[in-house]
Write a protein that holds these residues in place. Structure first.
Motif: not given
Length: 227
Positions: A68-71, A74-78, A184-188
């Motif tokens: 889900n792109i929503r996950d 959540d990276e913004f919080d990191n 890398c798993t977010w842009n493999r």
């Protein structure tokens, strides 16, 4: 759900004065093409989007989502303090190649070296733009100034052709603190062009990616695995 469509010509008109100076350093064409400005949209998104828009995810079209792109949102919080953009590393030795002269003059440099300790550069296929942070970052906005772009391209002997990706990569060599590095798993990325063009000996150091892939990126027209 609200969908707002933006006119490309209108956006380009706003973008051009901001990114004109960097186009000659990071565009494929010779000189500055007005239409090329759109390849620098992410660089100045904070200047042309309405103030009430504070975060944007910008993605390429050649992607396949396994989660889900929503996950990803959540990276913004990191984001660490001071970071304005979330971006994954480039997974080919393209910048090992581009920075050849700087690397030759600085044999101990991490510039262009593979992960985890090197600085392989970035891939702009998946971008998290914290527009609010971009607006507030004095450093980031200084780096958009033509004199700063010129200074950095001279320091690194940089001449690219990949638009915003080249700008972020060059800035990341100088100011890594501006970026939150996505796994890398977010842009493999799947492109293997550089493996067959002189870098087969080191290619796998850049290309390897551990973990369950969340987004496949079929860059350079590479086929994306079927489910």
């Amino acid at each position: 759900c609200q969908v707002i469509v933006h006119d490309v010509n209108e956006l380009t008109e706003k973008l051009f004065p901001i990114v004109e100076a960097m186009q000659k350093h990071f565009s494929a064409g010779s000189g500055t093409y007005y239409s090329d400005s759109i390849f620098f949209l992410s660089v100045a998104m904070h200047r042309i989007m309405p103030k009430e828009i504070t975060r944007i995810i910008q993605v390429d079209l050649d992607l396949k989502y396994k989660t889900n792109i929503r996950d990803l949102f959540d990276e913004f919080d990191n984001f660490p303090e001071g970071a304005v953009i979330g971006i994954a590393r480039e997974m080919q030795p393209v910048y090992r190649h581009t920075f050849w002269q700087y690397r030759r003059e600085n044999p101990q440099t991490k510039v262009g070296e593979p992960p985890p300790d090197g600085l392989p550069g970035f891939n702009s296929g998946v971008l998290l733009l914290n527009l609010e942070a971009m607006r507030q970052s004095k450093l980031y906005n200084q780096l958009l100034e033509p004199t700063m772009v010129q200074k950095l391209t001279e320091k690194y002997h940089f001449k690219g052709h990949l638009g915003d990706q080249d700008f972020f990569t060059m800035v990341g060599m100088e100011h890594p603190e501006l970026f939150h590095v996505l796994d890398c798993t977010w842009n493999r990325q799947l492109c293997t062009w550089w493996r067959d063009h002189g870098y087969s000996d080191v290619f796998d150091q850049y290309f390897q990616c551990e973990g369950e892939v969340k987004i496949y990126h079929g860059n350079c027209n590479t086929a994306i695995p079927e489910d």
